[in-house]
Design a protein around this motif. Structure first.
Motif, mmCIF file in Angstrom:
data_model
loop_
_atom_site.group_PDB
_atom_site.id
_atom_site.type_symbol
_atom_site.label_atom_id
_atom_site.label_comp_id
_atom_site.label_asym_id
_atom_site.label_seq_id
_atom_site.Cartn_x
_atom_site.Cartn_y
_atom_site.Cartn_z
ATOM 1 N N ASN A 258 2.039 2.669 5.753
ATOM 2 C CA ASN A 258 3.114 3.601 5.411
ATOM 3 C C ASN A 258 2.563 5.013 5.231
ATOM 4 N N THR A 259 3.102 5.972 5.974
ATOM 5 C CA THR A 259 2.594 7.352 5.927
ATOM 6 C C THR A 259 2.733 7.960 4.539
ATOM 7 N N GLY A 260 3.866 7.735 3.872
ATOM 8 C CA GLY A 260 4.082 8.297 2.541
ATOM 9 C C GLY A 260 3.083 7.768 1.529
ATOM 10 N N GLU A 261 2.832 6.464 1.564
ATOM 11 C CA GLU A 261 1.863 5.870 0.648
ATOM 12 C C GLU A 261 0.447 6.331 0.975
ATOM 13 N N ASN A 262 0.151 6.476 2.253
ATOM 14 C CA ASN A 262 -1.163 6.992 2.654
ATOM 15 C C ASN A 262 -1.381 8.400 2.111
ATOM 16 N N LEU A 263 -0.318 9.208 2.169
ATOM 17 C CA LEU A 263 -0.410 10.585 1.686
ATOM 18 C C LEU A 263 -0.674 10.618 0.183
ATOM 19 N N LEU A 264 0.063 9.807 -0.570
ATOM 20 C CA LEU A 264 -0.154 9.744 -2.016
ATOM 21 C C LEU A 264 -1.559 9.252 -2.337
ATOM 22 N N ASN A 265 -2.023 8.292 -1.553
ATOM 23 C CA ASN A 265 -3.366 7.747 -1.758
ATOM 24 C C ASN A 265 -4.431 8.831 -1.595
ATOM 25 N N LYS B 159 -1.274 15.132 8.339
ATOM 26 C CA LYS B 159 -1.736 14.691 9.653
ATOM 27 C C LYS B 159 -2.724 13.527 9.509
ATOM 28 N N LYS B 160 -3.568 13.609 8.505
ATOM 29 C CA LYS B 160 -4.543 12.536 8.263
ATOM 30 C C LYS B 160 -3.826 11.252 7.858
ATOM 31 N N ALA B 161 -2.812 11.368 6.976
ATOM 32 C CA ALA B 161 -2.060 10.194 6.520
ATOM 33 C C ALA B 161 -1.289 9.556 7.670
ATOM 34 N N GLU B 162 -0.794 10.397 8.590
ATOM 35 C CA GLU B 162 -0.013 9.923 9.733
ATOM 36 C C GLU B 162 -0.871 9.092 10.680
ATOM 37 N N LYS B 163 -2.141 9.437 10.801
ATOM 38 C CA LYS B 163 -3.034 8.743 11.724
ATOM 39 C C LYS B 163 -3.523 7.406 11.162
ATOM 40 N N GLN B 164 -3.439 7.246 9.843
ATOM 41 C CA GLN B 164 -3.899 6.006 9.222
ATOM 42 C C GLN B 164 -2.883 4.879 9.422
ATOM 43 N N LYS B 165 -3.350 3.657 9.341
ATOM 44 C CA LYS B 165 -2.453 2.508 9.456
ATOM 45 C C LYS B 165 -1.615 2.388 8.179
ATOM 46 N N PRO C 127 -6.694 3.217 -4.733
ATOM 47 C CA PRO C 127 -5.419 3.037 -5.426
ATOM 48 C C PRO C 127 -4.323 2.518 -4.504
ATOM 49 N N THR C 128 -3.451 1.674 -5.044
ATOM 50 C CA THR C 128 -2.257 1.217 -4.335
ATOM 51 C C THR C 128 -1.063 2.018 -4.859
ATOM 52 N N ARG C 129 0.090 1.837 -4.246
ATOM 53 C CA ARG C 129 1.273 2.582 -4.701
ATOM 54 C C ARG C 129 1.622 2.232 -6.132
ATOM 55 N N ASP C 130 1.406 0.989 -6.545
ATOM 56 C CA ASP C 130 1.710 0.569 -7.921
ATOM 57 C C ASP C 130 0.802 1.247 -8.938
ATOM 58 N N ASP C 131 -0.384 1.692 -8.493
ATOM 59 C CA ASP C 131 -1.333 2.343 -9.394
ATOM 60 C C ASP C 131 -1.007 3.829 -9.601
ATOM 61 N N ILE C 132 -0.126 4.360 -8.756
ATOM 62 C CA ILE C 132 0.148 5.802 -8.779
ATOM 63 C C ILE C 132 1.468 6.058 -9.502
ATOM 64 N N SER C 133 1.385 6.736 -10.638
ATOM 65 C CA SER C 133 2.572 6.956 -11.468
ATOM 66 C C SER C 133 3.208 8.324 -11.250
#
Length: 208
Positions: A87-94, A79-85, A188-194
């Motif tokens: 991509n929701t999936g990348e926000n969630l991983l972040n 829910k928190k990732a969805e509210k952020q500006k 972290p960005t998506r590229d930083d997350i392995s």
């Protein structure tokens, strides 16, 4: 607080890949995935091909198990990732990646994420010179994470760093070995997350 107390290796076998729940043991011949490359339970040979929903559900279970999260906390994070500006999936991983227990694992303060939670809950870690005993604490840019300045805490962290020599901190964290400090230089960005996760499958499942 609810937590999973069953066999860790069983979770890796169920997802069919290493989730690194037992630290460096996962890189040895003792790893359960290396010994038994099939899901746990009886009659695994009879299980058919996964449906689209099944694939999405397994991806969701995988990320929860990778980071040691249970369902209610996952829902709150989503829910928190969805509210952020963005991509929701990348926000969630972040969000997952910024958890304090995960950061301790990334900089070798802990051998595994599970041990990272124990170290935090026992009061061995400070952030910006303030004790933090909540494993789900989300770090932010500029935070300085280090062990509490007493012999017990320092010995635990030094021992873990020595034990896990080959693990390098990600680009978004500066690890200062001489002072035992980990500085969050940026988020972290998506590229930083392995993490081996297809986050879009999780978003497709949760948005239904």
């Amino acid at each position: 607080m609810a937590r999973y107390v069953g066999p860790q290796c069983r979770l890796c076998r169920r997802e069919g890949e290493k989730l690194f729940l037992k630290g460096i043991r996962c890189d040895t011949v003792k790893c359960a995935i290396s010994k038994r490359k099939y899901p746990p339970g009886q009659f695994t040979w009879g299980r058919g091909k996964l449906s689209k929903y099944g694939i999405q559900f397994r991806e969701k279970q995988k990320i929860k198990r990778f980071y040691g999260i249970l369902e209610r906390q996952f829902q709150n994070y989503y829910k928190k990732a969805e509210k952020q500006k963005g991509n929701t999936g990348e926000n969630l991983l972040n969000i997952f990646e910024r958890r304090l227990d995960n950061v301790l694992y990334l900089v070798s303060f802990a051998i595994s994420r599970k041990q990272g939670r124990q170290i935090i809950q026992h009061g061995h870690i400070s952030v910006n010179d303030k004790k933090v005993d909540i494993a789900s604490y989300l770090v932010k840019a500029g935070d300085i994470i280090k062990p509490k300045n007493d012999e017990s805490s320092l010995n635990i962290i030094k021992s873990n760093i020595e034990f896990v020599k080959g693990r390098n901190a990600p680009a978004w964290i500066e690890f200062r070995k001489d002072t035992l400090e980990a500085v969050v230089t940026q988020l972290p960005t998506r590229d930083d997350i392995s993490v081996p996760i297809q986050e879009q499958l999780i978003v497709e499942l949760c948005s239904k």
